[in-house]
Motif scaffolding. Sequence first.
Motif, PDB file in Angstrom:
ATOM      1  N   GLU A 159       0.834  -1.208   0.000  1.00  0.00           N
ATOM      2  CA  GLU A 159       0.000   0.000   0.000  1.00  0.00           C
ATOM      3  C   GLU A 159       0.870   1.261   0.000  1.00  0.00           C
ATOM      4  O   GLU A 159       0.565   2.231  -0.699  1.00  0.00           O
ATOM      5  CB  GLU A 159      -0.944   0.011   1.208  1.00  0.00           C
ATOM      6  CG  GLU A 159      -2.018  -1.050   1.165  1.00  0.00           C
ATOM      7  CD  GLU A 159      -2.919  -0.921  -0.051  1.00  0.00           C
ATOM      8  OE1 GLU A 159      -3.263   0.223  -0.422  1.00  0.00           O
ATOM      9  OE2 GLU A 159      -3.244  -1.962  -0.640  1.00  0.00           O
ATOM     10  N   ILE A 160       1.939   1.244   0.753  1.00  0.00           N
ATOM     11  CA  ILE A 160       2.850   2.393   0.791  1.00  0.00           C
ATOM     12  C   ILE A 160       3.459   2.619  -0.591  1.00  0.00           C
ATOM     13  O   ILE A 160       3.528   3.762  -1.070  1.00  0.00           O
ATOM     14  CB  ILE A 160       3.950   2.189   1.857  1.00  0.00           C
ATOM     15  CG1 ILE A 160       3.337   2.245   3.257  1.00  0.00           C
ATOM     16  CG2 ILE A 160       5.059   3.225   1.706  1.00  0.00           C
ATOM     17  CD1 ILE A 160       4.275   1.804   4.360  1.00  0.00           C
ATOM     18  N   LEU A 161       3.877   1.544  -1.247  1.00  0.00           N
ATOM     19  CA  LEU A 161       4.449   1.669  -2.585  1.00  0.00           C
ATOM     20  C   LEU A 161       3.434   2.200  -3.591  1.00  0.00           C
ATOM     21  O   LEU A 161       3.768   3.030  -4.443  1.00  0.00           O
ATOM     22  CB  LEU A 161       5.006   0.319  -3.060  1.00  0.00           C
ATOM     23  CG  LEU A 161       6.319  -0.114  -2.433  1.00  0.00           C
ATOM     24  CD1 LEU A 161       6.680  -1.527  -2.874  1.00  0.00           C
ATOM     25  CD2 LEU A 161       7.423   0.840  -2.825  1.00  0.00           C
ATOM     26  N   LYS A 162       2.187   1.733  -3.493  1.00  0.00           N
ATOM     27  CA  LYS A 162       1.145   2.229  -4.397  1.00  0.00           C
ATOM     28  C   LYS A 162       0.932   3.729  -4.209  1.00  0.00           C
ATOM     29  O   LYS A 162       0.833   4.488  -5.189  1.00  0.00           O
ATOM     30  CB  LYS A 162      -0.173   1.480  -4.155  1.00  0.00           C
ATOM     31  CG  LYS A 162      -0.221   0.137  -4.843  1.00  0.00           C
ATOM     32  CD  LYS A 162      -1.488  -0.659  -4.631  1.00  0.00           C
ATOM     33  CE  LYS A 162      -2.760   0.084  -4.513  1.00  0.00           C
ATOM     34  NZ  LYS A 162      -3.927  -0.767  -4.301  1.00  0.00           N
ATOM     35  N   LYS A 163       0.880   4.180  -2.963  1.00  0.00           N
ATOM     36  CA  LYS A 163       0.702   5.603  -2.683  1.00  0.00           C
ATOM     37  C   LYS A 163       1.889   6.412  -3.198  1.00  0.00           C
ATOM     38  O   LYS A 163       1.719   7.494  -3.758  1.00  0.00           O
ATOM     39  CB  LYS A 163       0.514   5.842  -1.185  1.00  0.00           C
ATOM     40  CG  LYS A 163      -0.815   5.361  -0.661  1.00  0.00           C
ATOM     41  CD  LYS A 163      -0.928   5.575   0.833  1.00  0.00           C
ATOM     42  CE  LYS A 163      -2.216   4.985   1.366  1.00  0.00           C
ATOM     43  NZ  LYS A 163      -2.309   5.116   2.818  1.00  0.00           N
ATOM     44  N   TYR A 164       3.077   5.877  -3.034  1.00  0.00           N
ATOM     45  CA  TYR A 164       4.273   6.576  -3.475  1.00  0.00           C
ATOM     46  C   TYR A 164       4.309   6.680  -5.001  1.00  0.00           C
ATOM     47  O   TYR A 164       4.657   7.719  -5.555  1.00  0.00           O
ATOM     48  CB  TYR A 164       5.527   5.873  -2.948  1.00  0.00           C
ATOM     49  CG  TYR A 164       6.806   6.606  -3.261  1.00  0.00           C
ATOM     50  CD1 TYR A 164       7.045   7.870  -2.741  1.00  0.00           C
ATOM     51  CD2 TYR A 164       7.768   6.044  -4.083  1.00  0.00           C
ATOM     52  CE1 TYR A 164       8.215   8.561  -3.023  1.00  0.00           C
ATOM     53  CE2 TYR A 164       8.944   6.717  -4.377  1.00  0.00           C
ATOM     54  CZ  TYR A 164       9.158   7.983  -3.840  1.00  0.00           C
ATOM     55  OH  TYR A 164      10.303   8.664  -4.134  1.00  0.00           O
ATOM     56  N   GLN A 165       3.926   5.604  -5.678  1.00  0.00           N
ATOM     57  CA  GLN A 165       3.875   5.643  -7.144  1.00  0.00           C
ATOM     58  C   GLN A 165       2.861   6.667  -7.627  1.00  0.00           C
ATOM     59  O   GLN A 165       3.111   7.397  -8.587  1.00  0.00           O
ATOM     60  CB  GLN A 165       3.537   4.259  -7.703  1.00  0.00           C
ATOM     61  CG  GLN A 165       4.694   3.295  -7.634  1.00  0.00           C
ATOM     62  CD  GLN A 165       4.327   1.912  -8.133  1.00  0.00           C
ATOM     63  OE1 GLN A 165       3.157   1.517  -8.071  1.00  0.00           O
ATOM     64  NE2 GLN A 165       5.312   1.174  -8.620  1.00  0.00           N
ATOM     65  N   ALA A 166       1.712   6.745  -6.963  1.00  0.00           N
ATOM     66  CA  ALA A 166       0.696   7.738  -7.335  1.00  0.00           C
ATOM     67  C   ALA A 166       1.236   9.146  -7.107  1.00  0.00           C
ATOM     68  O   ALA A 166       1.015  10.052  -7.925  1.00  0.00           O
ATOM     69  CB  ALA A 166      -0.576   7.513  -6.527  1.00  0.00           C
TER      70      ALA A 166
ATOM     71  N   LYS B  31       3.709   9.957  -9.889  1.00  0.00           N
ATOM     72  CA  LYS B  31       2.977  10.199 -11.139  1.00  0.00           C
ATOM     73  C   LYS B  31       2.378  11.597 -11.130  1.00  0.00           C
ATOM     74  O   LYS B  31       2.465  12.325 -12.126  1.00  0.00           O
ATOM     75  CB  LYS B  31       1.884   9.145 -11.310  1.00  0.00           C
ATOM     76  CG  LYS B  31       1.165   9.225 -12.620  1.00  0.00           C
ATOM     77  CD  LYS B  31       0.154   8.112 -12.753  1.00  0.00           C
ATOM     78  CE  LYS B  31      -0.565   8.205 -14.089  1.00  0.00           C
ATOM     79  NZ  LYS B  31      -1.570   7.166 -14.230  1.00  0.00           N
ATOM     80  N   ALA B  32       1.807  12.006 -10.004  1.00  0.00           N
ATOM     81  CA  ALA B  32       1.220  13.359  -9.891  1.00  0.00           C
ATOM     82  C   ALA B  32       2.304  14.420 -10.032  1.00  0.00           C
ATOM     83  O   ALA B  32       2.085  15.463 -10.650  1.00  0.00           O
ATOM     84  CB  ALA B  32       0.494  13.493  -8.556  1.00  0.00           C
ATOM     85  N   GLN B  33       3.479  14.173  -9.472  1.00  0.00           N
ATOM     86  CA  GLN B  33       4.576  15.119  -9.570  1.00  0.00           C
ATOM     87  C   GLN B  33       5.044  15.281 -11.020  1.00  0.00           C
ATOM     88  O   GLN B  33       5.331  16.386 -11.459  1.00  0.00           O
ATOM     89  CB  GLN B  33       5.763  14.662  -8.700  1.00  0.00           C
ATOM     90  CG  GLN B  33       5.523  14.743  -7.216  1.00  0.00           C
ATOM     91  CD  GLN B  33       5.343  16.168  -6.746  1.00  0.00           C
ATOM     92  OE1 GLN B  33       6.017  17.088  -7.197  1.00  0.00           O
ATOM     93  NE2 GLN B  33       4.385  16.374  -5.846  1.00  0.00           N
ATOM     94  N   ARG B  34       5.118  14.162 -11.742  1.00  0.00           N
ATOM     95  CA  ARG B  34       5.523  14.215 -13.154  1.00  0.00           C
ATOM     96  C   ARG B  34       4.503  14.967 -13.996  1.00  0.00           C
ATOM     97  O   ARG B  34       4.871  15.685 -14.916  1.00  0.00           O
ATOM     98  CB  ARG B  34       5.709  12.804 -13.708  1.00  0.00           C
ATOM     99  CG  ARG B  34       7.078  12.245 -13.395  1.00  0.00           C
ATOM    100  CD  ARG B  34       7.309  10.927 -14.111  1.00  0.00           C
ATOM    101  NE  ARG B  34       7.375   9.920 -13.067  1.00  0.00           N
ATOM    102  CZ  ARG B  34       6.657   8.815 -13.010  1.00  0.00           C
ATOM    103  NH1 ARG B  34       5.816   8.524 -13.952  1.00  0.00           N
ATOM    104  NH2 ARG B  34       6.783   7.985 -12.011  1.00  0.00           N
ATOM    105  N   GLU B  35       3.236  14.793 -13.679  1.00  0.00           N
ATOM    106  CA  GLU B  35       2.172  15.452 -14.454  1.00  0.00           C
ATOM    107  C   GLU B  35       2.139  16.958 -14.193  1.00  0.00           C
ATOM    108  O   GLU B  35       1.714  17.713 -15.066  1.00  0.00           O
ATOM    109  CB  GLU B  35       0.823  14.812 -14.154  1.00  0.00           C
ATOM    110  CG  GLU B  35       0.699  13.404 -14.713  1.00  0.00           C
ATOM    111  CD  GLU B  35      -0.580  12.715 -14.301  1.00  0.00           C
ATOM    112  OE1 GLU B  35      -1.371  13.300 -13.513  1.00  0.00           O
ATOM    113  OE2 GLU B  35      -0.783  11.580 -14.747  1.00  0.00           O
TER     114      GLU B  35
END
Length: 95
Positions: free
Chosen positions: A79-86, A89-93
Motif C-alpha cells: 500500500e505504501i508503494l502504491k501511494k508513493y507511485q501515485a 505520477k502526480a509530480q511528473r504530471e
Amino acid sequence: MALKGQKFKKYSIKEKEKIVEEYNKGISSSYLEKEYGISNHTIRQWKYKLRKNGTLINKKRGRINEQNLTKEDWKERYEILKKYQAFLKAQREKK
C-alpha cells in the motif's frame, strides 16, 4: 585486517555467553584467548554488548529481515508503494 581467503569461526550465542561468564568469574582474558582462540578485544566486546543490551544477539540496523515479515506487513508495504507511485505520477504530471 583480514587476509584473502581467511575463514572466521562463528560462535553461537551460548558459547559467547559461556566465555563471557568465565571472564566475569575472574578467569583472565589472556587465558581465554589461548583456550578458545579468541582475541582479548573480542571477549571484551562481547562483555560490553552483554552488559549494555542484555543479550549478545546482533541487532542489525537498516534493512529488516524480510523472512520474518507477516502477510500484513507485506500488505502494508504494498500500500505504501502504491501511494508513493501515485505521488510520483502526480509530480511528473505537474511539470
